[in-house]
Design a protein around this motif. Structure first.
Motif, short mmCIF file in Angstrom:
data_model
loop_
_atom_site.label_atom_id
_atom_site.label_comp_id
_atom_site.label_asym_id
_atom_site.label_seq_id
_atom_site.Cartn_x
_atom_site.Cartn_y
_atom_site.Cartn_z
N SER A 182 -9.06 -1.74 -18.77
CA SER A 182 -9.73 -0.44 -19.27
C SER A 182 -11.45 -0.31 -18.53
N GLN A 183 -11.73 -1.63 -18.30
CA GLN A 183 -13.11 -1.83 -17.86
C GLN A 183 -13.20 -1.65 -16.08
N ILE A 184 -12.09 -1.57 -15.49
CA ILE A 184 -12.05 -1.50 -14.04
C ILE A 184 -11.37 -0.14 -13.70
N SER A 185 -11.93 0.56 -12.78
CA SER A 185 -11.55 1.95 -12.44
C SER A 185 -10.10 1.71 -11.54
N GLU A 186 -9.26 2.34 -12.18
CA GLU A 186 -7.84 2.30 -11.41
C GLU A 186 -7.77 3.00 -10.14
N LYS A 187 -8.59 4.13 -10.10
CA LYS A 187 -8.93 4.94 -8.98
C LYS A 187 -9.48 4.23 -7.64
N MET A 188 -10.65 3.54 -8.13
CA MET A 188 -11.25 2.76 -6.85
C MET A 188 -10.58 1.58 -6.48
N ILE A 189 -9.75 0.97 -7.50
CA ILE A 189 -8.69 -0.05 -6.90
C ILE A 189 -7.92 0.54 -5.90
N ALA A 190 -7.17 1.75 -6.36
CA ALA A 190 -6.18 2.52 -5.43
C ALA A 190 -6.93 2.79 -4.12
N LEU A 191 -8.09 3.34 -4.26
CA LEU A 191 -8.83 3.72 -2.98
C LEU A 191 -9.04 2.30 -2.08
N ALA A 192 -9.42 1.44 -2.53
CA ALA A 192 -9.62 0.15 -1.81
C ALA A 192 -8.50 -0.32 -1.26
N GLY A 193 -7.36 -0.46 -2.02
CA GLY A 193 -5.90 -0.71 -1.67
C GLY A 193 -5.70 0.16 -0.44
N GLY A 194 -5.72 1.50 -0.63
CA GLY A 194 -5.36 2.16 0.58
C GLY A 194 -6.06 1.97 1.85
N VAL A 195 -7.36 2.12 1.72
CA VAL A 195 -8.27 1.71 2.76
C VAL A 195 -7.77 0.35 3.45
N LEU A 196 -7.49 -0.78 2.67
CA LEU A 196 -7.03 -1.92 3.25
C LEU A 196 -5.95 -1.76 4.21
N PHE A 197 -4.85 -1.05 3.42
CA PHE A 197 -3.62 -0.97 4.31
C PHE A 197 -3.96 -0.04 5.46
N LEU A 198 -4.94 0.76 5.64
CA LEU A 198 -5.31 1.65 6.74
C LEU A 198 -5.73 0.63 7.75
N VAL A 199 -6.73 -0.14 7.41
CA VAL A 199 -7.44 -1.10 8.09
C VAL A 199 -6.11 -2.05 8.73
N PHE A 200 -5.35 -2.59 7.92
CA PHE A 200 -4.35 -3.42 8.69
C PHE A 200 -3.36 -2.57 9.62
N GLY A 201 -3.23 -1.61 9.43
CA GLY A 201 -2.54 -0.58 10.31
C GLY A 201 -3.23 -0.30 11.50
N ILE A 202 -4.55 -0.06 11.39
CA ILE A 202 -5.47 0.07 12.68
C ILE A 202 -5.36 -1.22 13.61
N GLN A 203 -5.51 -2.15 12.76
CA GLN A 203 -5.69 -3.42 13.30
C GLN A 203 -4.27 -3.96 14.29
N SER A 204 -3.30 -3.48 13.71
CA SER A 204 -1.91 -3.75 13.92
C SER A 204 -1.59 -3.00 15.48
N PHE A 205 -1.95 -1.73 15.30
CA PHE A 205 -1.99 -0.84 16.41
C PHE A 205 -2.65 -1.09 17.68
N LEU A 206 -3.88 -1.76 17.28
CA LEU A 206 -4.61 -1.92 18.53
C LEU A 206 -4.08 -3.26 19.10
N SER A 207 -3.74 -3.97 18.49
CA SER A 207 -3.17 -5.23 18.81
C SER A 207 -1.79 -4.99 19.71
N THR A 208 -1.22 -3.90 19.27
CA THR A 208 0.01 -3.42 20.05
C THR A 208 -0.55 -2.75 21.50
N ALA A 209 -1.54 -1.98 21.49
CA ALA A 209 -2.04 -1.53 22.36
C ALA A 209 -2.41 -2.44 23.58
N GLY A 210 -3.15 -3.52 23.00
CA GLY A 210 -3.98 -4.48 23.92
C GLY A 210 -2.74 -5.45 24.29
N SER A 211 -1.46 -5.57 23.71
CA SER A 211 -0.54 -6.53 24.47
C SER A 211 0.35 -5.96 25.80
#
Length: 228
Positions: free
Chosen positions: A199-228
């Motif tokens: 109740s003290q933590i914003s669920e929306k902010m947690i979800a936003l942070a999680g979504g951004v984190l997944f996208l960062v992982f995706g970008i990093q994975s994509f770039l490592s593929t391109a570089g291989s």
């Protein structure tokens, strides 16, 4: 500790914490801890999450042996992008904590009322079991209930699939260690006061942070593929 283990550990830890806070199993652990001994609920929920994390990492580790490592890497990249967009969509379109909490409470209340005719005898049994040695309590119905609710609640969940993808792309040992520590932190917080914490933590902010984190992982994975 090698760099690959550290990288898998940090990714898994961050992903687990952001995925599990406010999740259904988080609230289930919190509600169960209000009705039953905390140590039994914590042991049951955490055992289920540890087993699930290890199984998911093993599936991810085996994936490159079933299909080519190149295809496994591409699938993992798509999973990260997909989960990132999915999580961001949930952050902007769903009610978050209130809806998740009410759904879990309704399900657990139904189970609680179904067993209401046996409350007195079960309470006596619980008191007796609390006085028994620890190894006897380990097989208590409360612990088994917490284990089964958590295990089947996590099966096929977004965090489980993400762990499989992460273990296919990173060091499985690091993924397991990070996932277990993340699950331990979240489950302990849920058992000790998850309802008030959520109740003290914003669920929306947690979800936003999680979504951004997944996208960062995706970008990093994509770039490592391109570089291989």
């Amino acid at each position: 500790m090698s760099l690959s283990v550290v990288q898998g550990f940090t990714k898994s830890l961050a992903m687990t914490v952001l995925s599990e806070i406010g999740d259904k199993t988080f609230f289930a652990a919190a509600i169960l801890a209000m009705r039953h001994p905390r140590r039994l609920v914590l042991a049951g929920c955490l055992s289920a999450l540890i087993v699930m994390t290890i199984l998911s990492a093993l599936l991810g580790w085996a994936a490159p042996n079933l299909i080519s490592r190149k295809w496994a890497h591409h699938i993992t990249t798509l999973l990260f992008f997909g989960f990132g967009l999915w999580t961001l969509w949930e952050a902007f379109t769903e009610d978050g904590d209130a809806e998740e909490l009410s759904e879990v409470e309704a399900k657990l209340d139904a189970d609680f009322k179904a067993a209401s005719g046996k409350v007195d005898s079960k309470d006596k049994d619980d008191l007796k079991k609390q006085r028994r040695p620890f190894l006897t309590q380990f097989f208590s119905p409360i612990l088994l209930k917490a284990f089964s609710i958590t295990f089947f609640g996590e099966w096929g969940d977004k965090s489980q699939l993400a762990t499989i993808g992460l273990a296919a792309d990173e060091n499985p040992l690091g993924v397991v260690i990070g996932g277990i520590i993340g699950q331990a932190l979240c489950t302990t917080a849920a058992v000790l006061g998850g309802k008030s914490l959520a109740s003290q933590i914003s669920e929306k902010m947690i979800a936003l942070a999680g979504g951004v984190l997944f996208l960062v992982f995706g970008i990093q994975s994509f770039l490592s593929t391109a570089g291989s």
